[in-house]
Design an enzyme around this catalytic site. Structure first.
Site, PDB file in Angstrom:
ATOM      1  N   TYR A   1       1.071  -1.234   0.128  1.00  0.00           N
ATOM      2  CA  TYR A   1       0.088   0.053  -0.027  1.00  0.00           C
ATOM      3  C   TYR A   1       0.948   1.330  -0.024  1.00  0.00           C
ATOM      4  O   TYR A   1       1.463   1.549   1.018  1.00  0.00           O
ATOM      5  CB  TYR A   1      -1.109  -0.064   1.253  1.00  0.00           C
TER       6      TYR A   1
ATOM      7  N   ASP B   1      -2.381  -1.559  -4.069  1.00  0.00           N
ATOM      8  CA  ASP B   1      -2.923  -0.225  -4.264  1.00  0.00           C
ATOM      9  C   ASP B   1      -1.329   0.578  -4.277  1.00  0.00           C
ATOM     10  O   ASP B   1      -1.032   0.952  -3.234  1.00  0.00           O
ATOM     11  CB  ASP B   1      -3.907   0.247  -3.228  1.00  0.00           C
TER      12      ASP B   1
ATOM     13  N   HIS C   1     -12.324   0.915  -4.255  1.00  0.00           N
ATOM     14  CA  HIS C   1     -11.521   0.154  -5.196  1.00  0.00           C
ATOM     15  C   HIS C   1     -12.303  -1.113  -5.715  1.00  0.00           C
ATOM     16  O   HIS C   1     -13.014  -1.740  -5.025  1.00  0.00           O
ATOM     17  CB  HIS C   1     -10.207  -0.313  -4.724  1.00  0.00           C
TER      18      HIS C   1
END
Length: 297
Positions: free
Chosen positions: A112, A152, A288
């Site tokens: 992340y 992500d 998402h």
């Protein structure tokens, strides 16, 4: 031929995702390994949301922030959370787990990356993280290795990855310097990286002069493969994140910032790739969409 289905998704809070429909999606998706970002909870919350799964989890230093996990149907062989220099707080942002597939070991990462904010201390933290990624991906990408960085990553690599890219060239997530890191991640192994024509050229050279990975041979490619781009080719998207505001989702005004980055040996095993976009705004359980890939073994 048997396959391993690996999905990645920023859940935007595991408890909220579970309440809003993640469990139903997961029951139907037939996923073997699930990498999660923005867990924003403790082990007990993952256990409640993922009954019957095993998982490894790294919480962020600040409660209710970030958090990464890797859930699987069978336990991993080992896992690691060490990442970057000792003085860099990477907790809740990088976790690796090793799995046996056939007679080979596969390393899966849930990452992340900081969202950042141009010209602020938040962006400095993002640069530190991207530096550390460069070093670790060079290590993981040894010749013939099976390794996968998912998550992500909060950078749209090319104009194809953001619908409104022209309006974002000076904003975090599409800064030329950010994209130069991805040019290097995905450049041919050991070959000089030139940057993107008109929007990134020269940035890798600047990075090589100023960033820590210069000592690792900065400005040359690391050889990883963007599975989504290879699978779909030169098309817009498919996007993986849409703002919750306005009509971004309905108009498909999105960003492709959730990735499967694979070593070449693993990329050759890709059988299918899908962005599991919700059919309607009110059926979303995160901002998402999951990115789901089948790998043969």
């Amino acid at each position: 031929m048997p396959h391993l289905r690996i999905a990645t998704v920023n859940v935007n809070g595991i408890r909220a995702a579970a309440r809003n429909g993640m469990s139903a999606w997961l029951d139907a998706a037939d996923v073997d390994i699930l990498t999660l970002q923005e867990v924003r909870g403790q082990d007990e919350h993952l256990e409640a949301a993922l009954p019957g799964w095993t998982f490894v989890h790294d919480e962020a230093t600040a409660k209710g922030r970030a958090g990464v996990a890797i859930a699987s149907r069978t336990p991993s062989l080992a896992h690691r959370t060490e990442f970057g220099p000792e003085d860099f707080d990477s907790k809740g942002r990088w976790i690796e787990a090793d799995f046996l597939i056939g007679d080979a070991t596969l390393t899966v990462v849930s990452a992340y990356v900081h969202s950042g904010e141009a010209d602020t201390p938040k962006q400095e933290e993002k640069w530190k993280f991207l530096d550390a990624m460069s070093v670790r991906m060079a290590e993981l990408g040894a010749e013939g290795a099976l390794a996968l960085v998912t998550g992500d990553l909060n950078v749209g690599h090319r104009p194809l990855d953001i619908l409104n890219w022209k309006g974002n060239v000076k904003k975090a997530g599409f800064l030329a310097r950010e994209r130069a890191y991805f040019d290097r991640f995905l450049g041919a192994t050991g070959e000089p990286v030139a940057g993107q024509e008109g929007i990134g050229r020269g940035m890798v050279g600047q990075l090589s002069d100023t960033r820590p990975f210069a000592s690792e041979g900065g400005g040359t490619g690391l050889g990883w493969v963007d599975v989504g781009r290879r699978f779909h080719g030169e098309v817009d998207g498919p996007y993986t994140w849409w703002s919750m505001r306005g009509k971004a989702f309905d108009n498909d005004s999105g960003w492709r910032i959730d990735y499967h980055l694979a070593t070449p040996a693993l990329a050759e095993r890709v059988q299918a790739y899908q962005v599991a976009r919700a059919v309607a705004y009110d059926q979303r359980w995160s901002d998402h969409a999951p990115v789901v890939v089948d790998y043969t073994y």
